[in-house]
Design a protein around this motif. Structure first.
Motif, PDB file in Angstrom:
ATOM      1  N   TYR A  11       0.846  -1.188   0.000  1.00  0.00           N
ATOM      2  CA  TYR A  11       0.000   0.000   0.000  1.00  0.00           C
ATOM      3  C   TYR A  11       0.883   1.240   0.000  1.00  0.00           C
ATOM      4  N   GLU A  20      -3.390  14.539  -2.485  1.00  0.00           N
ATOM      5  CA  GLU A  20      -4.225  13.362  -2.712  1.00  0.00           C
ATOM      6  C   GLU A  20      -4.990  12.882  -1.477  1.00  0.00           C
ATOM      7  N   TYR A  21      -4.610  13.339  -0.307  1.00  0.00           N
ATOM      8  CA  TYR A  21      -5.175  12.813   0.939  1.00  0.00           C
ATOM      9  C   TYR A  21      -6.700  12.817   0.934  1.00  0.00           C
ATOM     10  N   LYS A  23      -8.763  12.792  -1.415  1.00  0.00           N
ATOM     11  CA  LYS A  23      -9.338  11.908  -2.428  1.00  0.00           C
ATOM     12  C   LYS A  23      -9.646  10.532  -1.813  1.00  0.00           C
ATOM     13  N   TYR A  24      -8.835  10.110  -0.821  1.00  0.00           N
ATOM     14  CA  TYR A  24      -8.975   8.791  -0.210  1.00  0.00           C
ATOM     15  C   TYR A  24      -9.514   8.831   1.222  1.00  0.00           C
ATOM     16  N   HIS A  25      -9.501   9.979   1.851  1.00  0.00           N
ATOM     17  CA  HIS A  25      -9.963  10.149   3.236  1.00  0.00           C
ATOM     18  C   HIS A  25     -11.444   9.756   3.360  1.00  0.00           C
ATOM     19  N   LYS A  27     -12.878   6.926   2.806  1.00  0.00           N
ATOM     20  CA  LYS A  27     -13.358   6.086   1.703  1.00  0.00           C
ATOM     21  C   LYS A  27     -13.229   4.600   2.034  1.00  0.00           C
ATOM     22  N   TYR A  29     -10.573   3.059   3.515  1.00  0.00           N
ATOM     23  CA  TYR A  29      -9.200   2.586   3.646  1.00  0.00           C
ATOM     24  C   TYR A  29      -8.748   2.767   5.093  1.00  0.00           C
ATOM     25  N   GLU A  31      -7.030   4.247   8.106  1.00  0.00           N
ATOM     26  CA  GLU A  31      -6.579   5.608   8.439  1.00  0.00           C
ATOM     27  C   GLU A  31      -6.127   5.649   9.890  1.00  0.00           C
ATOM     28  N   VAL A  48      -3.460   3.379   1.077  1.00  0.00           N
ATOM     29  CA  VAL A  48      -4.193   3.016  -0.132  1.00  0.00           C
ATOM     30  C   VAL A  48      -3.499   1.804  -0.767  1.00  0.00           C
TER      31      VAL A  48
END
Length: 134
Positions: A11, A20-21, A23-25, A27, A29, A31, A48
């Motif tokens: 990952y 980019e944080y 975009k994936y926060h 979601k 994944y 953390e 990710v």
């Protein structure tokens, strides 16, 4: 400090100071966060999944009933902690309390620095709860 642990990961870790944080926060994944001593702030990150594999390094602390990790760069692991053995692990394992119940890394660093300086008096008394101010 006990050792430096090396984990092979599949990952990519994205920190909250990177574009980019968000975009994936939130979601789904993994953390988490840690306290950055140099910046004196909490840093959040999200892991990710990726198809590539890379090494990540962690400073591993262990006491009688607890253990915890502090993320390191490869450079830190090889330069600042070169006297510690590097242990290859499959995944991080800790024991003890929830992260919210642990002493902060800056407190631990100050305590370690104090012990290294030999500028302290250790008083052992099982009937007294000591509060240390550094």
């Amino acid at each position: 400090m006990h050792c430096v642990e090396q984990e092979k990961t599949s990952y990519r870790r994205i920190y909250d100071y990177e574009d980019e944080y968000y975009k994936y926060h939130n979601k789904g994944y993994y953390e988490n966060s840690y306290w950055d001593e140099d910046e004196y702030e909490e840093v959040h990150f999200v892991d990710v999944p990726e198809n590539t594999t890379e090494n990540q390094y962690f400073l591993f602390y262990e006491t009688a009933n607890y253990s915890f990790h502090i993320p390191l760069t490869e450079e830190q692991a090889k330069k600042e902690y070169s006297s510690l053995s590097v242990i290859k692990i499959d995944e991080l394992e800790t024991s003890g309390k929830d992260i919210t119940e642990l002493a902060s890394t800056q407190f631990c660093k100050k305590l370690i620095d104090l012990v290294k300086s030999n500028d302290f008096i250790y008083v052992k008394d099982n009937n007294i709860n000591l509060k240390i101010t550094i």
